[in-house]
Design a protein around this motif. Sequence first.
Motif, PDB file in Angstrom:
ATOM      1  N   ALA A  95       0.820  -1.202   0.000  1.00 45.90           N
ATOM      2  CA  ALA A  95       0.000   0.000   0.000  1.00 45.90           C
ATOM      3  C   ALA A  95       0.858   1.258   0.000  1.00 45.90           C
ATOM      4  O   ALA A  95       0.618   2.196  -0.777  1.00 45.90           O
ATOM      5  CB  ALA A  95      -0.929  -0.004   1.221  1.00 45.90           C
ATOM      6  N   ILE A  96       1.884   1.281   0.853  1.00 44.58           N
ATOM      7  CA  ILE A  96       2.773   2.442   0.923  1.00 44.58           C
ATOM      8  C   ILE A  96       3.489   2.657  -0.403  1.00 44.58           C
ATOM      9  O   ILE A  96       3.590   3.781  -0.910  1.00 44.58           O
ATOM     10  CB  ILE A  96       3.800   2.260   2.068  1.00 44.58           C
ATOM     11  CG1 ILE A  96       3.096   2.383   3.423  1.00 44.58           C
ATOM     12  CG2 ILE A  96       4.928   3.275   1.958  1.00 44.58           C
ATOM     13  CD1 ILE A  96       3.965   1.984   4.595  1.00 44.58           C
ATOM     14  N   GLY A  97       3.997   1.568  -0.980  1.00 43.63           N
ATOM     15  CA  GLY A  97       4.725   1.676  -2.249  1.00 43.63           C
ATOM     16  C   GLY A  97       3.872   2.243  -3.366  1.00 43.63           C
ATOM     17  O   GLY A  97       4.298   3.140  -4.102  1.00 43.63           O
ATOM     18  N   LEU A  98       2.656   1.742  -3.505  1.00 40.14           N
ATOM     19  CA  LEU A  98       1.779   2.207  -4.588  1.00 40.14           C
ATOM     20  C   LEU A  98       1.335   3.645  -4.380  1.00 40.14           C
ATOM     21  O   LEU A  98       1.292   4.439  -5.331  1.00 40.14           O
ATOM     22  CB  LEU A  98       0.566   1.290  -4.697  1.00 40.14           C
ATOM     23  CG  LEU A  98       0.829  -0.105  -5.278  1.00 40.14           C
ATOM     24  CD1 LEU A  98      -0.406  -0.978  -5.164  1.00 40.14           C
ATOM     25  CD2 LEU A  98       1.276  -0.005  -6.739  1.00 40.14           C
ATOM     26  N   ALA A 155       8.306  -0.603  -7.494  1.00 37.54           N
ATOM     27  CA  ALA A 155       8.668   0.291  -6.394  1.00 37.54           C
ATOM     28  C   ALA A 155       8.393  -0.361  -5.046  1.00 37.54           C
ATOM     29  O   ALA A 155       9.210  -0.279  -4.118  1.00 37.54           O
ATOM     30  CB  ALA A 155       7.892   1.604  -6.519  1.00 37.54           C
ATOM     31  N   ALA A 156       7.242  -1.006  -4.919  1.00 37.79           N
ATOM     32  CA  ALA A 156       6.882  -1.654  -3.657  1.00 37.79           C
ATOM     33  C   ALA A 156       7.852  -2.781  -3.315  1.00 37.79           C
ATOM     34  O   ALA A 156       8.106  -3.067  -2.134  1.00 37.79           O
ATOM     35  CB  ALA A 156       5.452  -2.183  -3.729  1.00 37.79           C
ATOM     36  N   THR A 157       8.423  -3.415  -4.342  1.00 42.63           N
ATOM     37  CA  THR A 157       9.338  -4.537  -4.122  1.00 42.63           C
ATOM     38  C   THR A 157      10.598  -4.111  -3.372  1.00 42.63           C
ATOM     39  O   THR A 157      11.120  -4.855  -2.539  1.00 42.63           O
ATOM     40  CB  THR A 157       9.730  -5.169  -5.477  1.00 42.63           C
ATOM     41  OG1 THR A 157       8.555  -5.621  -6.134  1.00 42.63           O
ATOM     42  CG2 THR A 157      10.684  -6.338  -5.286  1.00 42.63           C
ATOM     43  N   ALA A 158      11.105  -2.910  -3.665  1.00 42.63           N
ATOM     44  CA  ALA A 158      12.353  -2.448  -3.049  1.00 42.63           C
ATOM     45  C   ALA A 158      12.257  -2.423  -1.528  1.00 42.63           C
ATOM     46  O   ALA A 158      13.195  -2.812  -0.822  1.00 42.63           O
ATOM     47  CB  ALA A 158      12.715  -1.065  -3.588  1.00 42.63           C
ATOM     48  N   PHE A 175       9.641   1.321  11.158  1.00 45.21           N
ATOM     49  CA  PHE A 175       9.955   0.621   9.909  1.00 45.21           C
ATOM     50  C   PHE A 175       9.089   1.130   8.762  1.00 45.21           C
ATOM     51  O   PHE A 175       9.571   1.329   7.637  1.00 45.21           O
ATOM     52  CB  PHE A 175       9.766  -0.888  10.066  1.00 45.21           C
ATOM     53  CG  PHE A 175       9.925  -1.648   8.772  1.00 45.21           C
ATOM     54  CD1 PHE A 175      11.178  -1.834   8.216  1.00 45.21           C
ATOM     55  CD2 PHE A 175       8.817  -2.136   8.095  1.00 45.21           C
ATOM     56  CE1 PHE A 175      11.328  -2.506   7.007  1.00 45.21           C
ATOM     57  CE2 PHE A 175       8.958  -2.815   6.889  1.00 45.21           C
ATOM     58  CZ  PHE A 175      10.217  -2.994   6.345  1.00 45.21           C
ATOM     59  N   LEU A 176       7.810   1.355   9.025  1.00 45.37           N
ATOM     60  CA  LEU A 176       6.922   1.860   7.976  1.00 45.37           C
ATOM     61  C   LEU A 176       7.286   3.287   7.580  1.00 45.37           C
ATOM     62  O   LEU A 176       7.136   3.672   6.417  1.00 45.37           O
ATOM     63  CB  LEU A 176       5.465   1.777   8.438  1.00 45.37           C
ATOM     64  CG  LEU A 176       4.922   0.355   8.668  1.00 45.37           C
ATOM     65  CD1 LEU A 176       3.463   0.400   9.098  1.00 45.37           C
ATOM     66  CD2 LEU A 176       5.096  -0.520   7.434  1.00 45.37           C
TER      67      LEU A 176
END
Length: 450
Positions: A95-98, A155-158, A175-176
Motif C-alpha cells: 500500500a505504501i509503495g503504490l 517500487a513496492a518490491t524495493a 519501519f513503515l
Amino acid sequence: MNKIMKTTMLALALCAVALPMATMAQDIVEEITVVEAAVAEVTAADAMFTINNTWMMVSIFLVFIMHLGFAMVETGLTRAKNTVNILFKNTAIVAIGLLTYTLIGFNLMYPAEWLTTGILPKIALFIGTDPSVLTTGYNEGYTYWTDFLFQGMFAATAATIVSGAVAERVKLGPFLIFCTIYVALVYPFVGSWVWGGGWLAEMDFHDFAGSTLVHSVGGWGALAGIIVIGPRIGKFVNGKVKGIMGHNMPLLTIGAFLLWLGWFGFNGGSVLSADPMAVSYVLVTTCLAAAAGIIGSMAASWIIQKQPDLTMVLNGCLAGLVGITAGADVVSVKASILIGLICGAVAVVSVMTFDRLKLDDPVGATTVHLVCGILGTLFVGIFSSEFSVVTQAIGILAYGAVCFPAALLIFYVLKVTVGIRVSKEEELKGLDLGEHGQEAYHGFQFFTNV
C-alpha cells in the motif's frame, strides 16, 4: 452501307461511354484497395496495441503476486511468534509503495524535465490525468496507466526486500516510516538515472529489469538496517554463530515458487511489449537461471555444510533470478545457466560470510538481492559484448554511494528519535503479541530457546 455506318457509329459511341467508365471503375478499385490497406494497417496497429497492453497487465498481476511470495518466504524463515508482524509489514508495504509512487515516485523516476542534465530530476506531484497520455499517443506499445501500474509494483518490491533483513526485532511504526521515505524519494531518484533517461542511461549502463535498480536498492537498505538495528537476541553467543531456524519450510517453499512464477512477469513484462521473440527469449533465460541457481546452491551447501540445506537451495533459486534480471535480454542461453550456477553457489558462501561478520539477516536478503544484484549487473558486461564492464561497475558504485548512506541516515535518525528496536521482553515474547496483540496460530503452543 448505312447499316455498317450505323453499326460503326454505335460502336464508337459505346467506346466513348465505356472507356471513361472503365477508367472510373479502375480508379474506384484502386481507391478501395488503398482504403482497405489503411483499414488493415489501423486494425493491425490497434490489435498489437491491445495485445501489448494485455501482456503488460498480465505481467502486473504476476509481479503483484510476488508480494505474497516475499511474505511467505519471510514467514517461513522466521519464528512462529513473529508471523502476524511479518504478514502485516508485507501488506502495508504494498500500500505504501503504490500510494507514494502515485504521489511523487512515478514523476520523479520518469521526469518530464531535468534540473541538471541527467542528474537531478524535476519533482512533480501526483500522476498525470491528461487524456492525451492515456492513449496510443503516450506510447506506441502501451498506455500511461499500464506503465504506471507496472512500475509501481516494482517500487513496492524495493521496500519488501528490507523487511526480511530486519525481521523479528524492528518496531513496526518506525519501519513503515523508513519504507515511506525510502520508496517515495530514494528509489525513484536513483531509478531516474537509468530508466528515466538520466546520466547512466546516457553512458549506456544496462539493467534490463532491475538487478541494481530494484534489488540492490533494496539490498543496500537491508544492509543499512541490520547494521543500525543489530542482531537478534541469541543469534551470536560467545562469539559463535547460533542458527535460529525458520518455523515453516512448506511456507518458505511456496513463497520461493510464487516468486519464481512472478519473475516471469517481472522480467517478461520488462520487454515492454508482447513481441513473441523477445518475450519468449527473456522467459527462457530467466527460467534457466533459476534452475541453475538451485543446482549451484545445492552443490555448494552439500559440499560446505555436508548436508543439502533446503533454505540455501531455495535462496539459491532466488539468487539465480536476481542475477539474470539485469541481462535476461542480452546474454546467451548458456551464459544464463552459468550466471545462475555462480549466483546460487555464491549465495551459500555469502550467507555464511554475513553471519561471520555478525550481520544478522534472517532471510538472506542482503545475499540474494544485494550481492547477487551486483553480480548480475557485472555479468551483463562480462557475458554481453554490447556493454562495458567498467560502465556497469560505475553504475553499481553510484547506486551504493547514494542508497546505502541514505538508508543508513534514515535508520539512524529513527533510532535516535523514536527508536527502531523493540524491547528485550517484547522480542523474546514475540512481536505478534507485543506489537499486535494477536497470534498467527492461536491454540497452538510453541517452544523456543530464544
